[in-house]
Design an enzyme around this catalytic site. Structure first.
Site, PDB file in Angstrom:
ATOM      1  N   TYR B 106       0.836  -1.204   0.000  1.00  0.00           N
ATOM      2  CA  TYR B 106       0.000   0.000   0.000  1.00  0.00           C
ATOM      3  C   TYR B 106       0.866   1.248   0.000  1.00  0.00           C
ATOM      4  O   TYR B 106       1.940   1.271   0.622  1.00  0.00           O
ATOM      5  CB  TYR B 106      -0.878   0.043   1.254  1.00  0.00           C
ATOM      6  CG  TYR B 106      -2.068  -0.871   1.223  1.00  0.00           C
ATOM      7  CD1 TYR B 106      -3.287  -0.449   0.703  1.00  0.00           C
ATOM      8  CD2 TYR B 106      -1.976  -2.163   1.728  1.00  0.00           C
ATOM      9  CE1 TYR B 106      -4.388  -1.283   0.693  1.00  0.00           C
ATOM     10  CE2 TYR B 106      -3.083  -3.012   1.718  1.00  0.00           C
ATOM     11  CZ  TYR B 106      -4.279  -2.565   1.201  1.00  0.00           C
ATOM     12  OH  TYR B 106      -5.366  -3.394   1.193  1.00  0.00           O
ATOM     13  N   TYR B 145      -0.502 -10.079   0.771  1.00  0.00           N
ATOM     14  CA  TYR B 145       0.584  -9.550   1.605  1.00  0.00           C
ATOM     15  C   TYR B 145       0.469 -10.069   3.037  1.00  0.00           C
ATOM     16  O   TYR B 145      -0.622 -10.411   3.498  1.00  0.00           O
ATOM     17  CB  TYR B 145       0.597  -8.013   1.577  1.00  0.00           C
ATOM     18  CG  TYR B 145      -0.676  -7.369   2.051  1.00  0.00           C
ATOM     19  CD1 TYR B 145      -0.913  -7.123   3.402  1.00  0.00           C
ATOM     20  CD2 TYR B 145      -1.658  -7.002   1.137  1.00  0.00           C
ATOM     21  CE1 TYR B 145      -2.083  -6.533   3.826  1.00  0.00           C
ATOM     22  CE2 TYR B 145      -2.844  -6.420   1.562  1.00  0.00           C
ATOM     23  CZ  TYR B 145      -3.051  -6.190   2.910  1.00  0.00           C
ATOM     24  OH  TYR B 145      -4.225  -5.618   3.319  1.00  0.00           O
ATOM     25  N   ARG B 155      -3.040 -11.639   3.918  1.00  0.00           N
ATOM     26  CA  ARG B 155      -4.331 -11.254   3.339  1.00  0.00           C
ATOM     27  C   ARG B 155      -4.439 -11.807   1.933  1.00  0.00           C
ATOM     28  O   ARG B 155      -3.510 -11.657   1.132  1.00  0.00           O
ATOM     29  CB  ARG B 155      -4.475  -9.725   3.253  1.00  0.00           C
ATOM     30  CG  ARG B 155      -4.576  -8.934   4.541  1.00  0.00           C
ATOM     31  CD  ARG B 155      -5.664  -9.352   5.492  1.00  0.00           C
ATOM     32  NE  ARG B 155      -6.954  -9.739   4.915  1.00  0.00           N
ATOM     33  CZ  ARG B 155      -7.923  -8.910   4.535  1.00  0.00           C
ATOM     34  NH1 ARG B 155      -7.766  -7.609   4.622  1.00  0.00           N
ATOM     35  NH2 ARG B 155      -9.064  -9.361   4.055  1.00  0.00           N
ATOM     36  N   HIS B 158      -7.355  -8.495  -2.346  1.00  0.00           N
ATOM     37  CA  HIS B 158      -8.681  -7.923  -2.107  1.00  0.00           C
ATOM     38  C   HIS B 158      -8.699  -6.456  -2.484  1.00  0.00           C
ATOM     39  O   HIS B 158      -7.660  -5.789  -2.503  1.00  0.00           O
ATOM     40  CB  HIS B 158      -9.093  -8.083  -0.639  1.00  0.00           C
ATOM     41  CG  HIS B 158      -8.195  -7.334   0.313  1.00  0.00           C
ATOM     42  ND1 HIS B 158      -7.000  -7.850   0.764  1.00  0.00           N
ATOM     43  CD2 HIS B 158      -8.303  -6.107   0.871  1.00  0.00           C
ATOM     44  CE1 HIS B 158      -6.421  -6.972   1.568  1.00  0.00           C
ATOM     45  NE2 HIS B 158      -7.179  -5.890   1.643  1.00  0.00           N
ATOM     46  N   HIS B 160     -10.818  -2.956  -1.313  1.00  0.00           N
ATOM     47  CA  HIS B 160     -11.743  -2.357  -0.346  1.00  0.00           C
ATOM     48  C   HIS B 160     -12.783  -1.530  -1.095  1.00  0.00           C
ATOM     49  O   HIS B 160     -12.439  -0.775  -2.010  1.00  0.00           O
ATOM     50  CB  HIS B 160     -10.992  -1.427   0.610  1.00  0.00           C
ATOM     51  CG  HIS B 160     -10.002  -2.128   1.484  1.00  0.00           C
ATOM     52  ND1 HIS B 160     -10.311  -2.604   2.732  1.00  0.00           N
ATOM     53  CD2 HIS B 160      -8.702  -2.429   1.289  1.00  0.00           C
ATOM     54  CE1 HIS B 160      -9.239  -3.167   3.281  1.00  0.00           C
ATOM     55  NE2 HIS B 160      -8.248  -3.074   2.422  1.00  0.00           N
TER      56      HIS B 160
END
Lengths: 199, 240
Positions: B106, B145, B155, B158, B160
């Site tokens: 991110y 990640y 995770r 995905h 959000h």
């Protein structure tokens, strides 16, 4: 067998996670090249009618620690109690604000006009309030609550009247600290836990 | 006068407290929620116009650089419909998305994963549904990640999603997963959704019909927001 109900279930909520600001308040994370500005920077524009109020607070977890990664949204009517988009609403009030807990102190600030009273469906008058929605890492379903004001008459408000334990009502009432400033802390868990809503 | 919202079916959602997702433990309210019929405060909400949107807002492969460079990774179209519990489309609904880059990183000061930032990828986008509730955006498939929770949690890939309906109490944040990802059944955040059919609905199928040869794959993700109860028998005051 019976006839089929043509209904759908609501999509399951998931946490906004630690990086909710990337999507909702990108400038908070230093991302400034995608959108001209963050959504919901202010619920009011220049010239909004009514009393300007500043509400400051923190969101505390069950250990008493102020969350540094909470994101909040507020929604309210104008100073006459008319919601934006409805007839007669103050054009300088968008009513919606999105704001974050400070990454160092955990404190948030909402600057807005004090909302007017709104009638419930049954005609009873609700005390002036701002709707609040709180999300963060570790919050699986966004939390609904309300901000009322300590210098208003809250005695006949139908929602506050539904709270059985007197001291718990206080968790929804922002305390006036003078000059249009208010303190409103949110406690997610434990002693002094804020009343959260299912509405 | 606005219509009352159908009370939320909490069994469709995760519980606030889920020890498998450790951060929820100190952030979960312990007192019951106060359940009340919705009123004007909950039934109204902010209105966003299409003029809010810039031409690249819905294209995460280009919006960070404003078209100057393309993001790295598997190019995908994500599309679907926003409906309400009455199976009616939700038109002009604002859909916001954010995600990691193709390497699973991110663009955030708190993310220290080894995978590098992509200079051409910011990771945020938004769009609005059309009159029939359809939306689409273009992006790269995010990477999986690791994250600090239990000893070795990862995770699944995905995206959000944040959604506005027309009522403030329709607000919803959720996550979209990808068909066939072996990390979904291992993920404590996915596992906060206890109802298996509800979790399945967070997994977007590959949609070859919408993919473009030699260009991008497509995934379809439909979302359902709360609906309203519309009957002639609501208890309204005289003259309202």
């Amino acid at each position: 067998m019976v006839q089929k109900l043509e209904r759908l279930r609501e999509t399951a909520s998931q946490t906004g996670g630690p990086y909710v600001h990337i999507g909702c308040l990108p400038s908070f994370t230093g991302i400034t090249s995608i959108f001209p500005e963050d959504l919901g920077r202010s619920p009011i524009a220049e010239g909004a009618r009514g009393e300007i109020v500043t509400i400051t607070g923190s969101v505390y977890d069950g250990t008493g620690w102020a969350l540094r990664d909470a994101m909040l949204e507020s929604w309210q009517p104008d100073a006459s109690g008319i919601f934006p988009g409805h007839e007669g609403a103050d054009p300088a009030v968008s009513g919606f604000c999105r704001f974050a807990a400070d990454k160092d102190s955990g404190e948030f600030t909402l600057r807005t006009v004090k909302p007017g009273a709104v009638r419930a469906r049954d005609g009873t008058l609700q005390a002036p309030h701002v709707a609040l929605w709180i999300t963060a890492r570790g919050i699986n379903v966004g939390l609904q609550t309300r901000i009322y004001f300590s210098d208003e008459d809250n005695s006949a408000d139908p929602l506050l009247a539904r709270i059985e334990q007197g001291p718990r009502k206080q968790t929804l009432i922002a305390e006036a600290t003078g000059d249009g400033s208010y303190r409103f802390d949110i406690v997610l868990q434990g002693p002094g836990e804020t009343v959260f809503l299912d509405m | 006068m606005t219509d009352p919202l159908i009370p939320r079916d909490r069994s469709a959602h995760p519980d606030a407290y889920d020890p498998g997702y450790k951060t929820s433990v100190v952030r979960a309210p312990t007192m019951p929620l106060l359940s009340l019929d919705s009123g004007p405060t909950e039934e109204t909400g902010p209105v966003f116009g299409h003029d809010l949107l810039g031409p690249l807002d819905h294209d995460l492969t280009q919006n960070f650089t404003q078209g100057a460079g393309l993001a790295m990774g598997e190019r995908i179209l994500v599309h679907g419909r926003v409906l309400d519990e009455n199976a009616r489309p939700v038109p002009h609904a604002l859909v916001e998305v954010w995600q990691a880059n193709a390497g699973g990183r991110y663009r955030h000061v708190k993310d220290g994963y080894t995978a590098p930032l992509d200079p051409n990828f910011g990771g945020a986008g938004r769009c609005m549904t059309d009159a029939q509730g359809y939306y689409e955006f273009f992006t790269v498939k995010p990477g999986a990640y690791p994250w600090p929770n239990r000893g070795n949690d990862w995770r699944p890939a995905h995206i959000h999603f944040s959604l506005f309906g027309h009522a403030f109490a329709q607000r919803l944040i959720t996550q979209m997963y990808f068909e066939g990802d072996p990390l979904i059944p291992l993920c404590p955040i996915a596992a906060t959704v206890k109802d298996r059919s509800q979790l399945d609905r967070l997994v977007a199928p590959l949609d070859m019909a919408m993919s473009k040869p030699m260009d991008f794959l497509a995934y379809k993700f439909d979302i359902v927001l709360r609906g309203t109860r519309q009957t002639m028998f609501e208890n309204k005051p005289e003259g309202a």
